[in-house]
Design an enzyme around this catalytic site. Structure first.
Site, PDB file in Angstrom:
ATOM      1  N   HIS A 152       0.832  -1.211   0.000  1.00 42.96           N
ATOM      2  CA  HIS A 152       0.000   0.000   0.000  1.00 42.96           C
ATOM      3  C   HIS A 152       0.869   1.265   0.000  1.00 42.96           C
ATOM      4  O   HIS A 152       0.729   2.124  -0.867  1.00 42.96           O
ATOM      5  CB  HIS A 152      -0.921  -0.018   1.230  1.00 42.96           C
ATOM      6  CG  HIS A 152      -1.831   1.159   1.329  1.00 42.96           C
ATOM      7  ND1 HIS A 152      -3.131   1.137   0.889  1.00 42.96           N
ATOM      8  CD2 HIS A 152      -1.627   2.425   1.798  1.00 42.96           C
ATOM      9  CE1 HIS A 152      -3.688   2.338   1.094  1.00 42.96           C
ATOM     10  NE2 HIS A 152      -2.795   3.131   1.652  1.00 42.96           N
ATOM     11  N   GLU A 153       1.775   1.344   0.958  1.00 43.10           N
ATOM     12  CA  GLU A 153       2.636   2.541   1.027  1.00 43.10           C
ATOM     13  C   GLU A 153       3.547   2.593  -0.196  1.00 43.10           C
ATOM     14  O   GLU A 153       3.855   3.676  -0.702  1.00 43.10           O
ATOM     15  CB  GLU A 153       3.453   2.552   2.327  1.00 43.10           C
ATOM     16  CG  GLU A 153       2.633   2.553   3.619  1.00 43.10           C
ATOM     17  CD  GLU A 153       1.562   3.625   3.703  1.00 43.10           C
ATOM     18  OE1 GLU A 153       1.764   4.727   3.134  1.00 43.10           O
ATOM     19  OE2 GLU A 153       0.511   3.377   4.312  1.00 43.10           O
ATOM     20  N   HIS A 156       1.726   4.419  -2.875  1.00 43.41           N
ATOM     21  CA  HIS A 156       1.806   5.885  -2.682  1.00 43.41           C
ATOM     22  C   HIS A 156       3.182   6.377  -3.133  1.00 43.41           C
ATOM     23  O   HIS A 156       3.310   7.421  -3.775  1.00 43.41           O
ATOM     24  CB  HIS A 156       1.647   6.234  -1.200  1.00 43.41           C
ATOM     25  CG  HIS A 156       0.234   6.193  -0.683  1.00 43.41           C
ATOM     26  ND1 HIS A 156      -0.792   6.914  -1.241  1.00 43.41           N
ATOM     27  CD2 HIS A 156      -0.316   5.518   0.366  1.00 43.41           C
ATOM     28  CE1 HIS A 156      -1.920   6.704  -0.554  1.00 43.41           C
ATOM     29  NE2 HIS A 156      -1.658   5.853   0.425  1.00 43.41           N
ATOM     30  N   GLU A 182      -5.041   7.608  -2.862  1.00 49.83           N
ATOM     31  CA  GLU A 182      -5.535   6.309  -2.367  1.00 49.83           C
ATOM     32  C   GLU A 182      -5.817   5.355  -3.523  1.00 49.83           C
ATOM     33  O   GLU A 182      -5.727   4.137  -3.367  1.00 49.83           O
ATOM     34  CB  GLU A 182      -6.797   6.498  -1.522  1.00 49.83           C
ATOM     35  CG  GLU A 182      -6.519   6.901  -0.087  1.00 49.83           C
ATOM     36  CD  GLU A 182      -5.644   5.898   0.668  1.00 49.83           C
ATOM     37  OE1 GLU A 182      -6.048   4.732   0.794  1.00 49.83           O
ATOM     38  OE2 GLU A 182      -4.559   6.275   1.128  1.00 49.83           O
TER      39      GLU A 182
END
Ligand SMILES: [Zn+2]
Length: 387
Positions: A152-153, A156, A182
Site C-alpha cells: 500500500h505505502e 503511494h 488512495e
C-alpha cells in the site's frame, strides 16, 4: 483528548459536547468558504477538488446497493475459508525480507530514492520525487499486515517517485488529491496485490521464507486474502465491505453539516446504518461511533477519499486492461514493470497538473462511475465464493 477518554471509557457522552462545537464550527466554515449547492461541498473540496454531494450521492448510492447485493450472495455461499492458516509466529527479520521482495517486485525504489523505517502506523512521506520514504509496522503473530502495508505505502511512494521532474518549479510536484493518491495505493494493495496472478507469483517466496506454508495449497492461500465478512471496524474491513463503512460516514457527515441531523442523534443513526447495510450492530461506542479519530480533529469531508480511491482505481484498471489485455498474465510471470510504466505515463507524471476529475477523464474518457468497481468486486467474489 476528550475523544481518547470517551473511547477508552466507551462513553460517547464524554465526546459529545466537543463534537457539537466542532460541527458548529465546520458549519460556519462551510458558509465562509462558500459553495454552490450543498454546504458539505465546501468540506469535500478541501480533500478532493471539485467533488460535490450531487456527484457522490449518485455514485455512492449505487455502489452501496450493489455491495449489499454481492454480500448477500457471499452469505448464501457454502464456501468456508480457513483463516487459521495465517496464524503463527513470524520473525520481524523474515517479514522484512518479504517486504523487500514485494517492494522490489512492484518497483518502489527504496535503495536510492527512498527509505523504509518503522512506526506505529505505516505512512509515506516525501521531499520531492527523489526522496520518498515509507514506514511500516510489524506484528509478530501476523506477517500479512506488514506485507500489505508495504505494498500500500509502496503504491503511494511509486506515485510520488514517478512525477515529472519539470513540475518541481511550479509547486505541482506531488499527488493531486487524497482520492487519487488512495487509488494508487489501493491499486497496488488490492487490485494487483490480492489478485490470483500476484499471489501465485509471490507464493513460492512466502513458502521459502515461512516454512509453515509449504503444506498449504495455493487455493487456500489465495482465498484467505479475499475473505468477505461484515465487521464493525473500518480499518479492519475486507475489500468488499470497506466502502460501506465509508459510505455510512459520508451519509452522516453531509446531513450533519447541513443541519438535517444533530450530534445527539448520531449514535442511533450510526448503529442503525451498520445494521441495515452490514447486518452487524455495534454493542458499544468504541466499536461504533467512537472508532475513528477523524471527527475529533475536524476531518469532515475526508472519509469519501477512501472509497473514491477504490472507484478511481477500478476505472483506471479498466483502461489499463484495454491497453494491456495480458496485464494479469504478465504479473504472474513477474513483470510488474509494464503496469508501473502505464501508471507513470497516464497518471503519475502529471502530479498536480490536472484536477482529479480532469485526470480521470483524460485517462478513462469517462466521469466518476462506480460500475467498474462493482464489476471488479462481483468477479472477484464470484470466484472466491463460487456463486
Ligand atoms: Zn493510503
Amino acid at each position: 483528548m476528550a475523544w481518547e477518554e470517551a473511547k477508552s471509557k466507551n462513553d460517547f457522552s464524554i465526546f459529545m459536547p466537543h463534537l457539537e462545537k466542532m460541527v458548529d464550527y465546520k458549519r460556519k466554515f462551510a458558509n465562509f468558504y462558500g459553495y454552490e449547492k450543498h454546504p458539505y461541498d465546501a468540506l469535500l473540496n478541501e480533500y478532493e477538488m471539485g467533488m460535490t454531494v450531487e456527484k457522490l450521492d449518485k455514485v455512492f448510492a449505487s455502489l452501496r446497493d450493489e455491495i449489499v447485493n454481492i454480500l448477500s450472495k457471499v452469505r448464501e455461499s457454502k464456501v468456508s475459508i480457513d483463516e487459521n492458516i495465517l496464524e503463527g509466529k513470524f520473525s520481524i527479520e523474515k517479514q522484512k525480507e518479504l517486504e523487500k521482495y514485494v517492494l522490489d517486485l512492484i518497483g518502489y525504489d527504496y535503495k536510492h530514492r527512498g527509505r523504509i523505517d518503522s512506526s506505529e502506523h505505516p505512512f509515506t512521506t516525501n521531499f520531492g520525487n527523489k526522496d520518498v520514504r515509507i514506514t511500516n509496522h510489524y506484528h509478530e503473530n501476523n506477517f500479512y499486515s506488514a506485507m500489505y502495508s508495504a505494498i500500500h505505502e509502496g503504491g503511494h511512494a511509486i506515485y510520488e517517485q514517478q512525477i515529472n521532474d519539470d513540475l518541481e518549479k511550479y509547486g505541482l510536484q506531488s499527488g493531486v488529491s487524497m482520492g487519487i493518491h488512495e487509488s494508487q495505493s489501493r491499486f497496488y494493495e488490492n487490485i494487483i496485490g490480492k489478485s490470483k496472478s500476484f499471489l501465485k507469483l509471490v507464493y513460492p517466496k512466502v513458502q521459502e521464507i515461512f516454512e509453515e506454508f509449504r503444506s498449504v495449497p495455493f487455493k487456500n492461500f489465495y482465498k484467505v486474502f479475499n475473505i468477505a465478512c461484515p465487521s464493525l471496524i473500518r480499518t479492519e474491513a475486507d475489500e468488499l465491505t470497506y466502502s460501506l463503512h465509508v459510505i455510512i460516514r459520508y451519509e452522516i457527515e453531509k446531513e450533519l453539516i447541513k443541519g438535517e441531523i444533530e450530534v445527539k442523534d448520531l449514535k442511533e443513526i450510526w448503529n442503525n446504518k451498520y445494521e441495515e447495510y452490514l447486518g452487524v450492530r455495534p454493542q458499544n461506542d468504541s466499536e461504533g461511533i467512537l472508532q475513528d479519530m477523524h471527527w475529533s480533529d475536524g476531518g469532515f469531508g475526508y472519509f469519501p477519499s477512501y472509497a473514491l480511491g477504490n472507484i478511481y482505481g477500478a476505472q483506471f484498471l479498466n483502461s489499463a486492461l484495454k491497453d494491456m489485455p495480458n496485464l494479469y498474465s504478465e504479473i504472474e510471470k513477474g513483470n510488474l514493470n509494464d503496469i508501473k510504466v502505464w501508471l507513470k505515463e497516464n497518471i503519475h507524471q502529471y502530479g498536480k497538473l490536472y484536477e482529479p476529475a480532469e485526470l480521470l477523464k483524460k485517462v478513462t474518457g469517462e466521469e466518476l462511475d462506480s460500475k467498474y468497481f462493482v464489476e471488479y468486486l462481483r468477479n472477484k467474489f464470484k470466484d472466491v465464493y463460487e456463486f
